[in-house]
Write a protein that holds these residues in place. Structure first.
Motif, PDB file in Angstrom:
ATOM      1  N   GLU A 193      -7.473  10.117   4.684  1.00 12.91           N
ATOM      2  CA  GLU A 193      -7.920  10.255   3.304  1.00 12.91           C
ATOM      3  C   GLU A 193      -6.848   9.706   2.368  1.00 12.91           C
ATOM      4  O   GLU A 193      -5.646   9.825   2.638  1.00 12.91           O
ATOM      5  N   PRO A 194      -7.247   9.069   1.273  1.00 16.45           N
ATOM      6  CA  PRO A 194      -6.249   8.510   0.354  1.00 16.45           C
ATOM      7  C   PRO A 194      -5.441   9.593  -0.344  1.00 16.45           C
ATOM      8  O   PRO A 194      -5.884  10.737  -0.485  1.00 16.45           O
ATOM      9  N   LEU A 238      -5.485   1.453   1.085  1.00 15.46           N
ATOM     10  CA  LEU A 238      -6.320   1.591   2.282  1.00 15.46           C
ATOM     11  C   LEU A 238      -7.345   0.465   2.364  1.00 15.46           C
ATOM     12  O   LEU A 238      -7.652  -0.029   3.455  1.00 15.46           O
ATOM     13  N   HIS A 239      -7.863   0.058   1.218  1.00 14.51           N
ATOM     14  CA  HIS A 239      -8.818  -1.052   1.199  1.00 14.51           C
ATOM     15  C   HIS A 239      -8.146  -2.332   1.691  1.00 14.51           C
ATOM     16  O   HIS A 239      -8.732  -3.078   2.499  1.00 14.51           O
ATOM     17  N   THR A 281      -2.782   4.966  -0.884  1.00 11.22           N
ATOM     18  CA  THR A 281      -3.755   5.135  -1.957  1.00 11.22           C
ATOM     19  C   THR A 281      -5.077   4.484  -1.546  1.00 11.22           C
ATOM     20  O   THR A 281      -5.144   3.757  -0.549  1.00 11.22           O
ATOM     21  N   ALA A 282      -6.101   4.734  -2.323  1.00  8.66           N
ATOM     22  CA  ALA A 282      -7.411   4.160  -2.009  1.00  8.66           C
ATOM     23  C   ALA A 282      -7.355   2.634  -2.017  1.00  8.66           C
ATOM     24  O   ALA A 282      -7.934   1.967  -1.149  1.00  8.66           O
ATOM     25  N   ASN A 283      -6.654   2.064  -2.992  1.00  7.21           N
ATOM     26  CA  ASN A 283      -6.548   0.615  -3.059  1.00  7.21           C
ATOM     27  C   ASN A 283      -5.768   0.061  -1.872  1.00  7.21           C
ATOM     28  O   ASN A 283      -6.152  -0.960  -1.277  1.00  7.21           O
TER      29      ASN A 283
END
Length: 270
Positions: free
Chosen positions: A79-80, A65-66, A61-63
């Motif tokens: 890509e997330p 990946l961060h 997920t985007a979180n």
């Protein structure tokens, strides 16, 4: 005139190279193509940072990946994806923290490859992947270089085991053997002292000093060490517990024994 004999059908080719057990070792990984799915932030980060790990695909997920990019800078990231995408891959019950990795199992060393390490763990038919993962985590924390397990009664490398290990699977080798008593004898011949943990032992862990080269031998919760495994040990000790709790989970027992070993200087300097 008799008919010509029928030709025998050729055997289908093997799916991979023939496995060669050496030093009592028996490879216990899943067949090629059954790639495990690892999940959890720390598990995935350690796997991505391990050059020996062959990675197929990362889903995050985007979180997630961060968080991963902060732990592993200067990498290219995909890509997330959604949490639902990872649930479909890892299972709805998996505590994946938004990250899952499709990869190949790590190559397993033979017993001879780890025999020179100063501190080892041997598990006698410990089948619960949560327990083995927790033992891996303690092993990494206290400097044990490898865990020796029976091939038939040990869990494969799965997401459950790797999540419980919290990244330690990438740092502590798993060695599977066909005959644990024989493997222990080989380690004794290599100069190791075999210390078995047994709740019925007279001596207590910590009463005497521990040797420089040590194998801590632990059995499954409930069953404990098998008689043949006990006989293979140089000495049996018990944990200094008090009633009414006479025994601990194998992963907790391993953590205490590993701490005692590391405190007395038997742990690897690595």
């Amino acid at each position: 005139m008799s008919a010509p004999p029928k030709k025998k059908k050729p055997h289908p080719p093997r799916s991979g190279p023939r496995r060669r057990p050496a030093g009592g070792a028996a490879r216990g990984r899943q067949p090629f193509g059954e790639a495990p799915i690892l999940y959890g932030i720390h598990t995935v980060a350690e796997a991505l940072g391990n050059p020996a790990r062959r990675v197929h695909r990362l889903l995050a997920t985007a979180n997630a990946l961060h968080r991963l990019s902060a732990m592993l800078p200067d990498r290219d990231w995909p890509e997330p994806v959604s949490v639902r995408d990872i649930d479909r891959l890892a299972g709805a019950d998996a505590v994946h923290q938004g990250a899952a990795l499709i990869c190949e199992p790590l190559p397993e060393p033979d017993l001879a490859d780890v025999a020179a390490l100063p501190l080892l763990i041997a598990l006698d038919q410990v089948t619960d992947p949560h327990n083995v993962g927790a033992v891996l985590r303690s092993a990494a924390a206290f400097g044990a270089g490898a865990i020796v397990m029976t091939a038939r009664h040990s869990p494969p490398e799965t997401g459950v085991l790797a999540k419980a290990a919290s990244g330690a699977l990438e740092h502590v080798a798993l060695v599977r053997v066909r005959n644990l008593a024989k493997a222990l004898e080989e380690l004794r011949q290599a100069g190791h002292f075999l210390l078995g943990l047994d709740g019925e032992a007279q001596d207590r862990l910590g009463e005497d000093g521990l040797p420089e080269r040590l194998v801590l031998v632990l059995g499954a919760e409930g069953k404990g060490l098998r008689e043949k495994t006990k006989a293979a040990c140089d000495r049996l000790v018990r944990l200094p517990t008090h009633p009414p709790i006479a025994s601990l989970n194998v992963s907790n027992a391993a953590a205490i024994a590993l701490y005692e070993a590391s405190r007395r200087g038997t742990a690897s300097s690595a």
